[in-house]
Scaffold this motif. Structure first.
Motif, mmCIF file in Angstrom:
data_model
loop_
_atom_site.group_PDB
_atom_site.id
_atom_site.type_symbol
_atom_site.label_atom_id
_atom_site.label_comp_id
_atom_site.label_asym_id
_atom_site.label_seq_id
_atom_site.Cartn_x
_atom_site.Cartn_y
_atom_site.Cartn_z
ATOM 1 N N ALA A 149 1.076 -1.181 0.020
ATOM 2 C CA ALA A 149 0.053 0.007 0.077
ATOM 3 C C ALA A 149 0.805 1.361 -0.059
ATOM 4 O O ALA A 149 2.031 1.310 0.505
ATOM 5 N N ILE A 150 0.440 2.346 -0.536
ATOM 6 C CA ILE A 150 1.030 3.458 -0.512
ATOM 7 C C ILE A 150 0.230 4.649 0.281
ATOM 8 O O ILE A 150 -0.923 4.639 0.416
ATOM 9 N N VAL A 151 0.903 4.995 1.296
ATOM 10 C CA VAL A 151 0.253 5.725 2.554
ATOM 11 C C VAL A 151 0.529 7.203 2.554
ATOM 12 O O VAL A 151 1.880 7.641 2.388
ATOM 13 N N PHE A 152 -0.263 8.091 2.726
ATOM 14 C CA PHE A 152 -0.162 9.619 2.625
ATOM 15 C C PHE A 152 -0.654 10.234 3.698
ATOM 16 O O PHE A 152 -1.398 9.617 4.567
ATOM 17 N N ASP A 153 0.029 11.332 3.997
ATOM 18 C CA ASP A 153 -0.764 12.202 4.709
ATOM 19 C C ASP A 153 -1.918 12.917 4.457
ATOM 20 O O ASP A 153 -2.124 13.115 3.202
ATOM 21 N N LYS A 154 -3.031 13.005 5.452
ATOM 22 C CA LYS A 154 -4.268 13.437 5.156
ATOM 23 C C LYS A 154 -4.042 15.133 5.435
ATOM 24 O O LYS A 154 -3.320 15.731 6.471
ATOM 25 N N SER A 155 -5.003 15.838 4.583
ATOM 26 C CA SER A 155 -4.684 17.319 4.729
ATOM 27 C C SER A 155 -5.401 17.942 5.882
ATOM 28 O O SER A 155 -6.428 18.599 5.689
ATOM 29 N N GLU A 156 -5.084 17.811 7.031
ATOM 30 C CA GLU A 156 -5.657 18.256 8.101
ATOM 31 C C GLU A 156 -4.708 18.318 9.495
ATOM 32 O O GLU A 156 -3.899 17.754 9.635
ATOM 33 N N ILE A 157 -5.158 19.082 10.541
ATOM 34 C CA ILE A 157 -4.409 19.087 11.789
ATOM 35 C C ILE A 157 -4.551 17.505 12.518
ATOM 36 O O ILE A 157 -5.525 16.995 12.476
ATOM 37 N N THR A 158 -3.320 17.095 13.108
ATOM 38 C CA THR A 158 -3.330 15.594 13.770
ATOM 39 C C THR A 158 -3.368 16.119 15.056
ATOM 40 O O THR A 158 -3.279 17.231 15.752
ATOM 41 N N PHE A 159 -3.464 14.959 15.882
ATOM 42 C CA PHE A 159 -3.200 14.975 17.459
ATOM 43 C C PHE A 159 -2.106 15.793 17.739
ATOM 44 O O PHE A 159 -2.159 16.429 18.898
ATOM 45 N N ARG A 160 -1.135 15.727 17.059
ATOM 46 C CA ARG A 160 0.249 16.288 17.560
ATOM 47 C C ARG A 160 0.298 17.777 17.514
ATOM 48 O O ARG A 160 0.792 18.564 18.123
ATOM 49 N N ASN A 161 -0.614 18.414 16.331
ATOM 50 C CA ASN A 161 -0.604 19.934 16.282
ATOM 51 C C ASN A 161 -1.576 20.186 17.634
ATOM 52 O O ASN A 161 -1.463 21.692 17.995
#
Length: 1023
Positions: free
Chosen positions: A79-91
């Motif tokens: 599978a190819i895994v990308f970041d999703k375009s939004e704030i994550t729990f880290r932000n």
């Protein structure tokens, strides 16, 4: 000998689930995009000049994994895994996380969507999940694979993923053909993979803005972790370290180190949307792959794939959709502001559209499956059959149809004559509804010129009416002064459209249609009978979905719209909309109208299916016209008052600056963080110094606040100077620039879909953030004045959220205190501390007030201690005693939190759903934040609904009493009116009555609301 397809050799078709002997490949697509881009020189597609070097690099990598890997090391699952375009729990844990990364190169942005299309052409899963980074998904898949006895290869060289390396998990850098195992991790970090997180927490990461501990690098961090075992043990025993600077750095930055550990630790417990079993490699459609590669004009790779699959490439037509270049495969939504991962900026508010709850799920890009509204896990054919004919089935059918009907910009029309326009108007009358989107040359609807109007009657049946586009210039600048030819005059077009726009029998469908309503009103047209697709999305998905048009088009239609930045450019050469060529404006604007109509068709039945019609029809849609009228009215300001305040603030700033210079003992630029840092942490040697990635000392507000609380005078003066300077620049100097040249008033713009709880926000200028807690801040309100012969009336709900807490949590003693009109804070102090209300010391009441309001916002002992200047233990005892005295409040908070954890949302008394999908996050800080927000949202959201109901009823109530008062502003729990002097006495009780009775008849409160209303010449005196 006949050859197999490109992937047939990669995996025996019989392998379906990872098990012992299976080999899972996980490609870190988000980081690989940039590696591919920088590894290859610029490569432009000959047919249209589109740069495609990153796409080619990515395709070569995929081919290598599927075809050129050794037979004993090919993937069975991939599978190819990308970041999703939004704030994550880290932000949410650390707002500055990744805040300083540079934007993506302009020539890379159009390639993001093409790379995702490349993955699909290879028929591989393209994975991304809202709220998580690609690394978290990779960590979860790797853990699951290991638990099943499978081995995992992570295709990446990212050091953050090295914590996952085990005897079953290795990394593979395809560009260097290098494998990374346990030995390579030890070589890089000085510790094994299981201790990488501990080292990273100490060393930090300037690229991702992970703070770490200043002065400690990877080598030193490794030595410390080897000696002490782990981070927590090291921090507990930091006082034993002999080196003074190292010891002090660890003690002073212990919390930063702990936060850093949370930032770098990957979450391997993500609730995966696509099961691991579905990553099994299977034989793709070789002709489809060749069609894509031919469209990209990758001749060498096309030839290799064709030879391997024994297909003559001449027999395959290039994918026509790919040949249209950037106009079709536009960047991802908001790509003009994408970050380094090809995603939208992290300031963008967003959430999981279908994280939890009984809502319809759109088909997954990887699995092609979805579920119907109703019980979680729906979506089976038997369910669909049983629900046929219901609102749920209609919503699902509309969603599926929307994704299956591609947008075809070639069918859009440009309307250049009244004859053509009248034909469209006749068709709109016949249809009974249409989508409309007016385009302007400014974000200020009060001063914007209408550049053109787009209409849509059905999918792909849309047009654009250019009205004021400028003509291209010839040697006289970018554009000449005159209008482009073949445009209808604005006045003529609007007069032709007036009956349609003002008709109460024809539905106008818009997106943030209030902006259009204000612009049309400036031309004397009252927009009647309208729907707003953005507000439908907001009513349905507040808190778990971004409500931008491009994002919703991607989510619901699977369509990447033309971005505004692609159309107008950026920087010094950025165009206003009237400078955009008409053909491009048609494609962009008609597409918007087309998408708005499609979204309306998808979202409208969801309102009924999910029982949110009442929220939309009573709290959202009616407020559009009310706010549009308020925005047009504006409010007067006294420039002389602002000028005097600017002078005062300038003098104060100069005085404080002189005091700063004196304390510093040398000339200093107070606005220079570097010079301040050198004085504070260099010359004065104050504790707590940390350095930014540039090597300069940090002088953030938090750093200075901490030092000021310790009693240090110099940081106190810096904070004082910054505060007064901000008041001057943000308000007293800036507000006069917002005065409208014709009305001579300030007109703010309200946003209805900007918060999770239903609260409004305002901008250009933001009148809801004028500080009122300080004397200097309150002075600014004095500049907002009534016109001669009038008064400003401020009507404010008194302690509405505390009243709602007493009501919803059913606290008898608090409810009785409100009924009796007691001082609620004094009563609380008396109940808690046994002090009589009469003669109560002000400090005791202040502490009770801080607890009363703090409880609503989930204040911690640490926060209360800082607010009251007391020890944390004492603050903890106060909170404990509060809950013991009012046990119903604790029960309410627990019940609200438990409900939200179960369903993913909380509900106001009026049915508004405020979603908090991260309330079950594995990260404790994120989870705690969402729990506090959910508890408060029920109160704040109900208060927001109540004032909305009051605003919707207010104008009719005033008109019924033949009063001419006008509602000008809404600021949280307060409404501001302009009232003729001789009508003030009659207006005040009407306003109070409407606001106090706003919940009825939908909700009957047992506890009466109270509204304070006063009149004065300026806002401060009236408040």
């Amino acid at each position: 000998m006949p050859k197999t397809s490109p992937t047939a050799a990669a995996k025996p078709v019989a392998v379906k689930a990872p098990a012992k002997g299976a080999h899972v490949f996980l490609v870190d697509g988000s980081s690989y995009i940039f590696r591919a881009y920088h590894a290859l020189p610029p490569l432009n597609r000959k047919s249209d000049g589109l740069q495609v070097n990153a796409v080619l690099g990515f395709c070569n990598m995929l081919w290598k994994l599927l075809r050129d890997m050794p037979l004993d090391n090919r993937p069975t699952h991939l599978a190819i895994v990308f970041d999703k375009s939004e704030i994550t729990f880290r932000n949410k844990l650390y707002p500055d996380y990744k805040a300083h990364r540079p934007p993506a190169p302009d020539d890379l942005i159009p390639q993001f969507a093409l790379i995702r299309e490349a993955v699909r052409a290879f028929d591989l899963p393209c994975l991304e999940q809202i709220g998580f980074e690609a690394d978290d998904l990779i960590a979860t898949y790797a853990r699951e694979a290991g638990e099943r006895g499978a081995t995992t290869t992570i295709v990446s060289s990212d050091k953050d993923l090295m914590q996952l390396v085990t005897d079953k998990v290795t990394m593979f850098d395809t560009m260097k053909d290098r494998r990374i195992g346990i030995a390579e991790v030890i070589e890089k970090f000085g510790v094994g993979p299981e201790k990488v997180v501990e080292v990273q927490a100490l060393a930090g990461d300037s690229t991702d803005n992970v703070p770490g501990v200043p002065g400690i690098g990877v080598k030193t961090a490794a030595q410390l972790i080897v000696e002490y075992g782990d981070l927590e043990t090291l921090l507990l025993r930091a006082g034993e370290i002999k080196q003074p600077k190292r010891r002090e750095a660890l003690i002073e930055n212990a919390e930063k180190a702990r936060i850093s550990r949370q930032l770098v630790l990957l979450d391997d417990k993500v609730e995966l949307e696509v099961p691991l079993d579905e990553l099994a490699v299977h034989e793709p459609d070789a002709r489809k792959l060749i069609a894509f590669l031919k469209a990209m004009e990758f001749s060498a790779l096309t030839r290799r794939v064709a030879e391997y699959s024994q297909i003559d490439p001449a027999d395959v037509e290039a994918d026509a959709g790919m040949k249209s270049g950037a106009s079709v495969f536009a960047p991802l939504p908001l790509a003009e502001k994408v970050d380094e991962s090809g995603n939208a900026p992290k300031g963008a508010a967003s959430g999981d559209l279908f994280a939890r709850g009984d809502t319809p799920t759109p088909p997954s890009p990887a699995s092609g499956r979805g579920s119907l509204p109703g019980k979680p896990g729906g979506g089976k054919e038997d369910k669909a059959a049983s629900l046929k004919g219901t609102p749920i089935s209609l919503a699902t059918a509309r969603a599926e149809a929307a994704r299956k009907t591609p947008v075809d910009r070639s069918k859009y029309q440009t309307i250049r004559s009244l004859e053509q326009l009248n034909a469209w108007i006749a068709r709109a009358h016949e249809a009974g509804h249409f989508a409309i989107e007016a385009k302007a040359n400014s974000i200020d609807p009060m001063q914007a010129e209408i550049c053109g109007i787009a209409l849509a009657l059905a999918p792909n049946d849309a047009c654009y009416i250019p009205l004021s586009h400028k003509q291209s210039g010839d040697g006289a600048g970018l554009f000449a002064a005159g209008l482009a030819p073949d445009q209808i005059k604005t006045e003529d077009a609007l007069e032709a459209l007036r009956p349609l726009l003002e008709s109460a029998g024809i539905l106008k469908i818009g997106f943030n249609i209030k902006f259009n309503a204000v612009m049309f009103a400036q031309h004397g047209i009252v927009l009647r009978n309208h729907d707003d697709a953005q507000l439908m999305s907001y009513a349905l998905d507040a808190g778990r979905n971004s409500h931008g048009l491009d994002q919703l088009a991607q989510t619901w239609l699977g369509h990447a719209s033309i971005s505004h930045g692609e159309l107008t450019g950026s920087g010094k050469g950025k165009l206003t909309f009237d400078q955009v060529a008409i053909d491009k404006a048609t494609a962009y604007s008609a597409e918007d109208a087309d998408v708005i109509l499609r979204l309306w068709r998808v979202l409208k039945p969801r309102l009924a299916a999910e029982r949110m019609t009442t929220v939309y029809e009573t709290l959202e849609r009616p407020l559009i016209s009310v706010l549009a009228r308020m925005e047009r009215r504006g409010i007067s300001i006294d420039r002389q008052v602002l000028s005097r305040l600017s002078g005062e603030f300038a003098q104060t700033a100069a005085r404080v600056e002189a005091e700063i210079q004196e304390i510093a003992g040398e000339p200093i630029n107070v606005g220079s963080p570097k010079q301040l840092g050198d004085i504070i942490f260099g010359k004065m040697n104050l504790p707590g110094g940390t350095k930014t990635k540039t090597g300069a000392w940090s002088t953030s507000a938090q750093v200075l606040d901490d030092l000021a609380e310790q009693g240090h005078e110099f940081p106190k003066k810096i904070l004082e100077w910054r505060q007064v300077s901000k008041l001057k620049s943000t308000y007293t100097d800036a507000l006069p620039t917002y005065v409208h040249p014709q009305t001579h008033r300030v007109h703010t713009t309200y946003a209805l879909a900007a918060t999770t709880t239903g609260r409004l926000s305002s901008n250009e200028p933001n009148l809801q953030n004028i500080p009122v807690r300080t004397e200097d801040g309150r002075k600014i309100r004095r500049a907002f004045v009534a016109t001669p012969g009038h008064k400003l009336v401020s009507a404010d709900y008194s302690q509405i959220e505390l009243r709602l807490l007493a009501e919803i949590a059913d606290i008898p003693v608090l409810k009785q205190a409100f009924r009796d009109g007691l001082d609620i804070h004094a009563m609380t102090a008396s109940e808690m501390f046994g002090v009589p209300i009469k003669g109560m010391p002000a400090e005791v009441r202040r502490r009770a007030k801080a607890i009363n309001f703090g409880i609503i916002y989930g204040i911690s002992a640490f926060g209360l201690a800082n607010q009251l200047g007391i020890a944390r233990e004492e603050a903890s005892a106060y909170i404990k005693k509060y809950f013991e005295r009012f046990p119903g409040i604790r029960a309410y908070m627990d019940a609200t939190r438990d409900f939200c954890r179960r369903y993913g949302y909380v509900e106001t008394l009026f049915g508004r759903k405020c979603h908090y999908p991260d309330i079950k996050a594995s990260n404790a800080s994120v989870r705690s934040f969402n729990e506090r927000a959910a508890i408060n949202a029920r109160l704040q959201g109900t208060a927001a609904d109540i004032i909305r109901r009051a605003m919707i009823r207010m104008e009719d109530a005033l008109e019924a009493k033949k009063l001419s008062a006008q509602m000008l502003l809404q600021v949280h729990d307060e409404l501001i009116f302009e009232v003729p002097d001789d009508e003030v006495a009659a207006t005040l009780p009407v306003v109070q009555h409407v606001m106090q009775d706003a919940p009825f008849p939908a909700v009957a409160l047992s506890l009466p609301l109270h509204v304070d209303a006063r009149a004065a010449d300026n806002w401060d005196e009236a408040h």
